[in-house]
Design an enzyme around this catalytic site. Structure first.
Site, PDB file in Angstrom:
ATOM      1  N   VAL A   1       3.519   5.481 -10.421  1.00 50.39           N
ATOM      2  CA  VAL A   1       4.658   6.445  -9.621  1.00 50.39           C
ATOM      3  C   VAL A   1       5.962   5.749  -9.539  1.00 50.39           C
ATOM      4  O   VAL A   1       7.079   6.534 -10.058  1.00 50.39           O
ATOM      5  CB  VAL A   1       3.893   6.677  -8.303  1.00 50.39           C
ATOM      6  CG1 VAL A   1       4.753   7.667  -7.375  1.00 50.39           C
ATOM      7  CG2 VAL A   1       2.494   7.269  -8.275  1.00 50.39           C
TER       8      VAL A   1
ATOM      9  N   ARG B   1       4.895  -7.016  -7.696  1.00 48.90           N
ATOM     10  CA  ARG B   1       3.857  -8.417  -7.678  1.00 48.90           C
ATOM     11  C   ARG B   1       4.445  -9.191  -8.758  1.00 48.90           C
ATOM     12  O   ARG B   1       4.404 -10.414  -8.486  1.00 48.90           O
ATOM     13  CB  ARG B   1       2.553  -7.849  -7.600  1.00 48.90           C
ATOM     14  CG  ARG B   1       1.588  -8.429  -6.720  1.00 48.90           C
ATOM     15  CD  ARG B   1       0.273  -7.882  -6.716  1.00 48.90           C
ATOM     16  NE  ARG B   1       0.083  -7.032  -7.762  1.00 48.90           N
ATOM     17  CZ  ARG B   1      -0.811  -5.835  -7.817  1.00 48.90           C
ATOM     18  NH1 ARG B   1      -1.962  -6.058  -7.238  1.00 48.90           N
ATOM     19  NH2 ARG B   1      -0.857  -4.840  -8.789  1.00 48.90           N
TER      20      ARG B   1
ATOM     21  N   GLU C   1       5.312  14.054   1.034  1.00 44.42           N
ATOM     22  CA  GLU C   1       4.615  15.097   0.333  1.00 44.42           C
ATOM     23  C   GLU C   1       3.553  14.908  -0.972  1.00 44.42           C
ATOM     24  O   GLU C   1       2.851  15.310  -1.202  1.00 44.42           O
ATOM     25  CB  GLU C   1       5.849  15.816  -0.255  1.00 44.42           C
ATOM     26  CG  GLU C   1       5.598  17.117  -0.999  1.00 44.42           C
ATOM     27  CD  GLU C   1       4.772  18.020  -0.128  1.00 44.42           C
ATOM     28  OE1 GLU C   1       5.539  18.752   0.726  1.00 44.42           O
ATOM     29  OE2 GLU C   1       3.617  18.392  -0.553  1.00 44.42           O
TER      30      GLU C   1
ATOM     31  N   GLY D   1      -0.475  15.348  -5.248  1.00 43.63           N
ATOM     32  CA  GLY D   1       0.460  14.946  -6.292  1.00 43.63           C
ATOM     33  C   GLY D   1       1.872  15.821  -6.321  1.00 43.63           C
ATOM     34  O   GLY D   1       2.567  15.991  -4.975  1.00 43.63           O
TER      35      GLY D   1
ATOM     36  N   GLY E   1      -7.333   7.799 -18.460  1.00 48.68           N
ATOM     37  CA  GLY E   1      -6.074   7.773 -17.360  1.00 48.68           C
ATOM     38  C   GLY E   1      -6.494   8.254 -16.314  1.00 48.68           C
ATOM     39  O   GLY E   1      -5.563   7.897 -15.339  1.00 48.68           O
TER      40      GLY E   1
ATOM     41  N   GLU F   1      -9.614   5.523 -12.165  1.00 46.78           N
ATOM     42  CA  GLU F   1      -9.026   4.256 -12.096  1.00 46.78           C
ATOM     43  C   GLU F   1     -10.148   3.122 -12.232  1.00 46.78           C
ATOM     44  O   GLU F   1     -11.423   3.555 -12.647  1.00 46.78           O
ATOM     45  CB  GLU F   1      -8.639   3.552 -10.659  1.00 46.78           C
ATOM     46  CG  GLU F   1      -7.463   4.689 -10.065  1.00 46.78           C
ATOM     47  CD  GLU F   1      -7.014   4.153  -8.867  1.00 46.78           C
ATOM     48  OE1 GLU F   1      -7.008   2.988  -8.353  1.00 46.78           O
ATOM     49  OE2 GLU F   1      -6.161   4.990  -8.305  1.00 46.78           O
TER      50      GLU F   1
ATOM     51  N   LYS G   1      -6.804  13.125   2.139  1.00 46.97           N
ATOM     52  CA  LYS G   1      -5.859  14.058   2.131  1.00 46.97           C
ATOM     53  C   LYS G   1      -6.357  15.174   3.079  1.00 46.97           C
ATOM     54  O   LYS G   1      -5.495  15.886   3.534  1.00 46.97           O
ATOM     55  CB  LYS G   1      -6.000  14.396   0.493  1.00 46.97           C
ATOM     56  CG  LYS G   1      -5.442  13.473  -0.599  1.00 46.97           C
ATOM     57  CD  LYS G   1      -5.856  13.696  -1.723  1.00 46.97           C
ATOM     58  CE  LYS G   1      -5.154  12.853  -2.834  1.00 46.97           C
ATOM     59  NZ  LYS G   1      -5.708  13.061  -4.045  1.00 46.97           N
TER      60      LYS G   1
HETATM   61  P1  NDP Z   1       0.067   1.094  -9.119  1.00 49.25           P
HETATM   62  O1  NDP Z   1      -1.183   0.192  -8.998  1.00 49.25           O
HETATM   63  O2  NDP Z   1       0.240   1.636 -10.512  1.00 49.25           O
HETATM   64  O3  NDP Z   1       1.323   0.370  -8.771  1.00 49.25           O
HETATM   65  C1  NDP Z   1       1.641  -0.242  -7.620  1.00 49.25           C
HETATM   66  C2  NDP Z   1       2.967  -0.950  -7.672  1.00 49.25           C
HETATM   67  O4  NDP Z   1       2.913  -1.657  -6.440  1.00 49.25           O
HETATM   68  C3  NDP Z   1       2.983  -1.930  -8.623  1.00 49.25           C
HETATM   69  O5  NDP Z   1       4.302  -2.121  -9.283  1.00 49.25           O
HETATM   70  C4  NDP Z   1       2.773  -3.311  -8.151  1.00 49.25           C
HETATM   71  O6  NDP Z   1       3.442  -4.521  -8.662  1.00 49.25           O
HETATM   72  C5  NDP Z   1       3.347  -3.048  -6.647  1.00 49.25           C
HETATM   73  N1  NDP Z   1       2.402  -3.942  -5.621  1.00 49.25           N
HETATM   74  C6  NDP Z   1       1.374  -4.371  -5.195  1.00 49.25           C
HETATM   75  N2  NDP Z   1       1.279  -5.089  -4.466  1.00 49.25           N
HETATM   76  C7  NDP Z   1       2.532  -5.477  -4.188  1.00 49.25           C
HETATM   77  C8  NDP Z   1       3.142  -6.151  -2.906  1.00 49.25           C
HETATM   78  N3  NDP Z   1       2.163  -6.940  -2.047  1.00 49.25           N
HETATM   79  N4  NDP Z   1       4.416  -6.089  -2.904  1.00 49.25           N
HETATM   80  C9  NDP Z   1       5.213  -5.669  -3.770  1.00 49.25           C
HETATM   81  N5  NDP Z   1       4.530  -4.818  -4.792  1.00 49.25           N
HETATM   82  C10 NDP Z   1       3.418  -4.563  -4.909  1.00 49.25           C
HETATM   83  O7  NDP Z   1       0.041   2.426  -8.117  1.00 49.25           O
HETATM   84  P2  NDP Z   1       0.426   3.979  -8.317  1.00 49.25           P
HETATM   85  O8  NDP Z   1       1.765   3.991  -8.765  1.00 49.25           O
HETATM   86  O9  NDP Z   1      -0.624   4.659  -9.078  1.00 49.25           O
HETATM   87  O10 NDP Z   1       0.315   4.254  -6.752  1.00 49.25           O
HETATM   88  C11 NDP Z   1       1.213   4.289  -5.683  1.00 49.25           C
HETATM   89  C12 NDP Z   1       1.065   5.114  -4.550  1.00 49.25           C
HETATM   90  O11 NDP Z   1       1.090   6.342  -4.972  1.00 49.25           O
HETATM   91  C13 NDP Z   1      -0.343   4.758  -4.012  1.00 49.25           C
HETATM   92  O12 NDP Z   1      -0.330   4.898  -2.640  1.00 49.25           O
HETATM   93  C14 NDP Z   1      -1.078   5.904  -4.524  1.00 49.25           C
HETATM   94  O13 NDP Z   1      -2.270   6.474  -3.711  1.00 49.25           O
HETATM   95  C15 NDP Z   1      -0.154   7.066  -4.685  1.00 49.25           C
HETATM   96  N6  NDP Z   1      -0.539   8.229  -5.429  1.00 49.25           N
HETATM   97  C16 NDP Z   1      -0.722   7.788  -6.831  1.00 49.25           C
HETATM   98  C17 NDP Z   1      -0.697   8.884  -7.861  1.00 49.25           C
HETATM   99  C18 NDP Z   1      -1.162   8.645  -9.187  1.00 49.25           C
HETATM  100  O14 NDP Z   1      -1.509   9.388  -9.993  1.00 49.25           O
HETATM  101  N7  NDP Z   1      -1.239   7.197  -9.448  1.00 49.25           N
HETATM  102  C19 NDP Z   1      -0.916  10.359  -7.114  1.00 49.25           C
HETATM  103  C20 NDP Z   1      -0.499  10.557  -5.766  1.00 49.25           C
HETATM  104  C21 NDP Z   1      -0.436   9.451  -5.018  1.00 49.25           C
HETATM  105  P3  NDP Z   1       3.128  -4.832  -9.985  1.00 49.25           P
HETATM  106  O15 NDP Z   1       3.844  -3.693 -11.179  1.00 49.25           O
HETATM  107  O16 NDP Z   1       3.927  -5.996 -10.290  1.00 49.25           O
HETATM  108  O17 NDP Z   1       1.667  -4.943 -10.264  1.00 49.25           O
HETATM  109  N1  HSE Z   2      -7.003   9.544  -7.520  1.00 49.24           N
HETATM  110  C1  HSE Z   2      -6.412  10.547  -7.464  1.00 49.24           C
HETATM  111  C2  HSE Z   2      -6.851  11.864  -8.063  1.00 49.24           C
HETATM  112  C3  HSE Z   2      -4.779  10.396  -7.392  1.00 49.24           C
HETATM  113  O1  HSE Z   2      -7.621  11.447  -8.823  1.00 49.24           O
HETATM  114  O2  HSE Z   2      -6.579  12.757  -7.706  1.00 49.24           O
HETATM  115  C4  HSE Z   2      -4.197  11.443  -6.711  1.00 49.24           C
HETATM  116  O3  HSE Z   2      -3.932  10.905  -5.490  1.00 49.24           O
END
Ligand code: NDP
Ligand code: HSE
Length: 429
Positions: A16, A47, A130, A135, A188, A191, A206
């Protein structure tokens, strides 16, 4: 237009976050025009600092998220790390140091939304999320703002894309659960650890958020009844088809008929093929909102993925930046109704029960008596079988979950009932 930019700190640059950063860069001029000031990416916390991140200036990347949110010159913190900690502490610290917050973190908002809202209120800052539910689909803002003058009675929807993809594949291709999950992983959607999705935790978070906003009541994750979809079988789909139904993992938030309480639940359910939710395919999400004056509203779209989720995050970012420039804050938590959240036993719905029974005189009457003794009225019964064994499918009229639970417990004790093959709720009629 104000020339001094609003400074944005991005916590997380994964699926995201990377899309949020990309759109902030590629649409910088449009965003500035819509907000009334330019927005500047002032820091990106991750990270793994050495990972190559396209379009991100390496000088902005840091592993010290705490220092970033404490800088004091940050206007908006966008939290897309996920999970409870360190996200919770980082958001709280950001608010205490003068920033408004945009988050996509359903797990955290469902668990600690009240405390985070209280911190935002105390410091006169915004907390928007939001993207946390479904999403890209606008749901939080319509519930919180567009329907603020109406009375929402029910929210019913598919809010998890991974499980919808799996159930859709099982239904349309006849794939087994594991095969469908493997396909979702390969594409993809799922997870590496799909537990939160398939066991319903993601949808339950949710549901808690939606119920809280819809009913102006605090609904925590623990208040949401949850059943995953790992037990759904090909036989369940065959039974559903015979009834003109399919099976979906639904999140259902309801106000009780007397208006005095609410319930929130997540479980697989049969829904008629004629219901619009039955046609929500693959990883799409859709949510029905039923309100007193508006009637039925349906929201549909991509519920996951980097770019769709970033769309919702950016929408919040624009709103929060506008508030900031106007010296105002948007709506905060509204929990004034403080309705009790009733247990699952109080939920009233219909049930499809599949029993393996002995095929001999009096068995049907015995089974029917158990239903009657528990006040559960039978709608239809279908029997098939041979060689002294039969399969009995009972569909009930509306009954409480407690009454149905008592019925099933008593059925299991009958010598003539070999087993309860499946129990599934029937919704959307
Ligand atoms: P990812 O695992 O792809 O990304 C997580 C990011 O957080 C990475 O860049 C990671 O760093 C960074 N990170 C993890 N731990 C730390 C830390 N301690 N300090 C700083 N940075 C950190 O997650 P997503 O992007 O998929 O999801 C992010 C949020 O969005 C979550 O809350 C998820 O529930 C929500 N979300 C996701 C959706 C999706 O389709 N993916 C849909 C709707 C909501 P690094 O890159 O170095 O690993
Ligand atoms: N894992 C969630 C899904 C991501 O499959 O809908 C969106 O929150």
């Amino acid at each position: 237009m104000r020339t001094r930019p609003l400074k944005v700190a991005l916590l997380g640059c994964g699926v995201v976050g990377s899309e949020v950063a990309r759109i902030m860069t590629t649409h910088a001029d449009d965003l500035a025009a819509r907000i009334g000031a330019p927005v500047e990416l002032a820091g990106v916390a991750v990270r793994r600092p050495d990972k190559v991140r396209e379009g991100i200036d390496p000088a902005l990347v840091t592993t010290d998220a705490t220092a970033l949110v404490k800088r004091g010159d940050i206007d908006v913190v966008v939290e897309v790390i996920g999970g409870i900690e360190p996200a919770r502490t980082l958001i709280t610290t950001a608010i205490e140091h003068g920033a408004s917050v945009v988050s996509a973190n359903k797990a955290l908002i469902a668990q600690d939304g009240a405390a985070l809202h209280a911190a935002a209120d105390e410091h006169g800052k915004d907390l928007y999320y939001e993207a946390a539910v479904a999403g890209a689909i606008p749901l939080i803002r319509p519930l919180r703002e567009s329907l603020a003058g109406d009375k929402v009675n029910r929210v019913l929807g598919i809010v998890n894309g991974t499980t919808n993809f799996i159930l859709d594949a099982m239904d349309t291709t006849g794939a087994g659960y594991q095969e469908a999950l493997d396909e979702a992983t390969a594409l993809g959607y799922a997870e590496a650890d799909p537990t939160a999705d398939v066991e319903g935790f993601d949808a339950a978070a949710k549901a808690a958020i939606l119920a809280g906003i819809a009913f102006h009541t605090r609904v925590r994750l623990d208040d949401v009844y949850r059943e995953g979809m790992t037990e759904v079988t090909a036989a369940d789909f065959a039974s559903a088809k015979e009834m003109g139904c399919t099976i979906k993992l639904l999140a259902i938030c309801e106000r009780a008929a007397d208006g005095g309480s609410v319930t929130a639940r997540v479980h697989p359910a049969m829904i008629p093929l004629s219901h619009p939710l039955a046609n929500v395919r693959e990883a799409y999400n859709a949510v029905f909102v039923e309100s007193e004056a508006a009637g039925q509203l349906m929201f549909y779209g991509p519920g996951a993925g980097g770019s769709p989720t970033a769309s919702a995050v950016l929408g919040d970012l624009v709103a929060v930046c506008r508030n900031r420039i106007g010296g105002a804050t948007g709506p905060g938590e509204s929990a004034y109704a403080a309705l009790p959240v009733s247990p699952m036993g109080d939920v009233v719905t219909r049930y499809h029960i599949s029993l393996d029974v002995a095929d001999k005189p009096g068995v049907l009457a015995q089974v029917a008596t158990v239903f009657a003794e528990h006040g559960v009225s039978i709608d239809t019964v279908r029997q098939s079988g041979k060689d002294g064994e039969a399969s009995l499918v009972v569909v009930t009229h509306r009954a409480s979950d407690a009454a149905l639970g008592g019925t099933v417990e008593a059925l299991r004790k009958l010598d003539t009932v070999r087993g309860v093959a499946s129990i599934m709720r029937v919704e959307g009629e």
